[in-house]
Scaffold this active site. Structure first.
Site, PDB file in Angstrom:
ATOM      1  N   LYS A   1      22.432  11.081 -16.451  1.00  0.00           N
ATOM      2  CA  LYS A   1      20.989  11.373 -16.529  1.00  0.00           C
ATOM      3  C   LYS A   1      20.776  12.877 -16.583  1.00  0.00           C
ATOM      4  O   LYS A   1      21.580  13.638 -16.039  1.00  0.00           O
ATOM      5  CB  LYS A   1      20.253  10.848 -15.282  1.00  0.00           C
ATOM      6  CG  LYS A   1      20.256   9.341 -15.095  1.00  0.00           C
ATOM      7  CD  LYS A   1      19.504   9.003 -13.802  1.00  0.00           C
ATOM      8  CE  LYS A   1      19.539   7.513 -13.493  1.00  0.00           C
ATOM      9  NZ  LYS A   1      19.058   7.222 -12.126  1.00  0.00           N
TER      10      LYS A   1
ATOM     11  N   ARG B   1      16.339  -3.584  -7.480  1.00  0.00           N
ATOM     12  CA  ARG B   1      15.000  -4.054  -7.895  1.00  0.00           C
ATOM     13  C   ARG B   1      15.101  -5.301  -8.750  1.00  0.00           C
ATOM     14  O   ARG B   1      14.133  -6.027  -8.910  1.00  0.00           O
ATOM     15  CB  ARG B   1      14.284  -2.942  -8.661  1.00  0.00           C
ATOM     16  CG  ARG B   1      13.847  -1.788  -7.779  1.00  0.00           C
ATOM     17  CD  ARG B   1      13.512  -0.580  -8.590  1.00  0.00           C
ATOM     18  NE  ARG B   1      14.696  -0.157  -9.339  1.00  0.00           N
ATOM     19  CZ  ARG B   1      14.848   1.039  -9.889  1.00  0.00           C
ATOM     20  NH1 ARG B   1      13.880   1.929  -9.793  1.00  0.00           N
ATOM     21  NH2 ARG B   1      15.944   1.356 -10.541  1.00  0.00           N
TER      22      ARG B   1
ATOM     23  N   SER C   1      12.031   6.189 -10.309  1.00  0.00           N
ATOM     24  CA  SER C   1      11.778   7.630 -10.509  1.00  0.00           C
ATOM     25  C   SER C   1      11.464   7.925 -11.975  1.00  0.00           C
ATOM     26  O   SER C   1      10.572   8.722 -12.276  1.00  0.00           O
ATOM     27  CB  SER C   1      12.991   8.444 -10.074  1.00  0.00           C
ATOM     28  OG  SER C   1      13.217   8.297  -8.693  1.00  0.00           O
TER      29      SER C   1
ATOM     30  N   HIS D   1      12.437   4.180  -2.607  1.00  0.00           N
ATOM     31  CA  HIS D   1      13.611   4.719  -1.897  1.00  0.00           C
ATOM     32  C   HIS D   1      13.364   4.732  -0.391  1.00  0.00           C
ATOM     33  O   HIS D   1      14.241   4.380   0.409  1.00  0.00           O
ATOM     34  CB  HIS D   1      13.883   6.174  -2.323  1.00  0.00           C
ATOM     35  CG  HIS D   1      14.323   6.344  -3.739  1.00  0.00           C
ATOM     36  ND1 HIS D   1      13.754   7.272  -4.591  1.00  0.00           N
ATOM     37  CD2 HIS D   1      15.294   5.726  -4.465  1.00  0.00           C
ATOM     38  CE1 HIS D   1      14.362   7.224  -5.760  1.00  0.00           C
ATOM     39  NE2 HIS D   1      15.296   6.289  -5.723  1.00  0.00           N
TER      40      HIS D   1
HETATM   41  O1  PNS Z   1      19.970   7.298  -8.213  1.00  0.00           O
HETATM   42  P1  PNS Z   1      21.135   7.196  -9.142  1.00  0.00           P
HETATM   43  O2  PNS Z   1      20.923   8.082 -10.350  1.00  0.00           O
HETATM   44  O3  PNS Z   1      21.457   5.773  -9.523  1.00  0.00           O
HETATM   45  O4  PNS Z   1      22.395   7.764  -8.323  1.00  0.00           O
HETATM   46  C1  PNS Z   1      23.684   7.724  -8.875  1.00  0.00           C
HETATM   47  C2  PNS Z   1      24.688   8.371  -7.912  1.00  0.00           C
HETATM   48  C3  PNS Z   1      24.332   9.847  -7.687  1.00  0.00           C
HETATM   49  C4  PNS Z   1      24.676   7.635  -6.598  1.00  0.00           C
HETATM   50  C5  PNS Z   1      26.090   8.232  -8.589  1.00  0.00           C
HETATM   51  O5  PNS Z   1      26.066   8.857  -9.837  1.00  0.00           O
HETATM   52  C6  PNS Z   1      27.208   8.794  -7.724  1.00  0.00           C
HETATM   53  O6  PNS Z   1      27.674   8.131  -6.828  1.00  0.00           O
HETATM   54  N1  PNS Z   1      27.601  10.050  -8.025  1.00  0.00           N
HETATM   55  C7  PNS Z   1      28.651  10.741  -7.279  1.00  0.00           C
HETATM   56  C8  PNS Z   1      29.928  10.850  -8.129  1.00  0.00           C
HETATM   57  C9  PNS Z   1      30.743   9.570  -8.003  1.00  0.00           C
HETATM   58  O7  PNS Z   1      31.160   9.178  -6.941  1.00  0.00           O
HETATM   59  N2  PNS Z   1      30.978   8.927  -9.167  1.00  0.00           N
HETATM   60  C10 PNS Z   1      31.689   7.688  -9.236  1.00  0.00           C
HETATM   61  C11 PNS Z   1      30.766   6.502  -8.977  1.00  0.00           C
HETATM   62  S1  PNS Z   1      31.641   4.965  -8.985  1.00  0.00           S
END
Ligand code: PNS
Length: 166
Positions: A41, A88, A125, A17
């Protein structure tokens, strides 16, 4: 001034990250790390701990903020022109493509993908947490304070001394 948002659950933040964040910082005037929750998750660290671990990692010129709602709303509130994500490999792309298209559909915001450094492409992670859970070596995968936080979570609870019935 061009602002980008680098969102993630950062559970916990890794050297992968931080590499993406540092390289994004070279492309945009300001990069805000948005520490959110991924509804698909379950997280090891709560949202405050994930934010604190990210802030302590201290990438120069970058701040970390909590994100509670939609990513596109966070981008609008912070005047961000772009979302940054690290890739990745193909599996990451398969997950990220629909999110990038949905975010552009919702607000017009574009997503910029940075390819992970091949030396860090194995750093996830979820894998770091699994290695730490089994007392494996993670000190070259995460910052030192994150390794310490993982070690304290992995430490077995002290077993009470057996009591003897008299
Ligand atoms: O590190 P991650 O788990 O891939 O992060 C995912 C994250 C937090 C970026 C994604 O779940 C997110 O954007 N959440 C905010 C809610 C949202 O906007 N949801 C619609 C996504 S299209």
């Amino acid at each position: 001034m061009t602002t980008a948002v680098y969102p993630g659950s950062f559970d916990p933040i890794t050297l992968g990250h931080l590499d993406v964040a540092r390289r994004a910082r070279g492309l945009f005037d300001e990069v805000i790390l948005a520490v959110g929750a991924n509804s698909s998750k379950s997280h090891l660290f709560d949202s405050r701990q994930r934010l604190d671990l990210a802030r302590l990692a201290g990438v120069g010129g970058l701040r970390a903020e909590p994100m509670d709602g939609l990513l596109v709303d966070f981008c609008a509130e912070h005047g961000a022109a772009a979302i940054v994500k690290g890739l990745r490999g193909g599996a990451d792309f398969d997950v990220e493509q629909p999110m990038a298209l949905m975010n552009r559909h919702l607000s017009g915001v574009e997503t910029v993908f940075l390819l992970a450094d091949p030396a860090l492409a194995h750093v996830a992670s979820s894998l770091v947490k699994d290695v730490a859970r089994h007392a494996g070596r993670i000190d070259d995968l995460v910052p030192a304070h994150v390794a310490a936080a993982l070690a304290s979570r992995a430490a077995p609870a002290s077993t009470p001394a057996p009591t003897k019935e008299i």
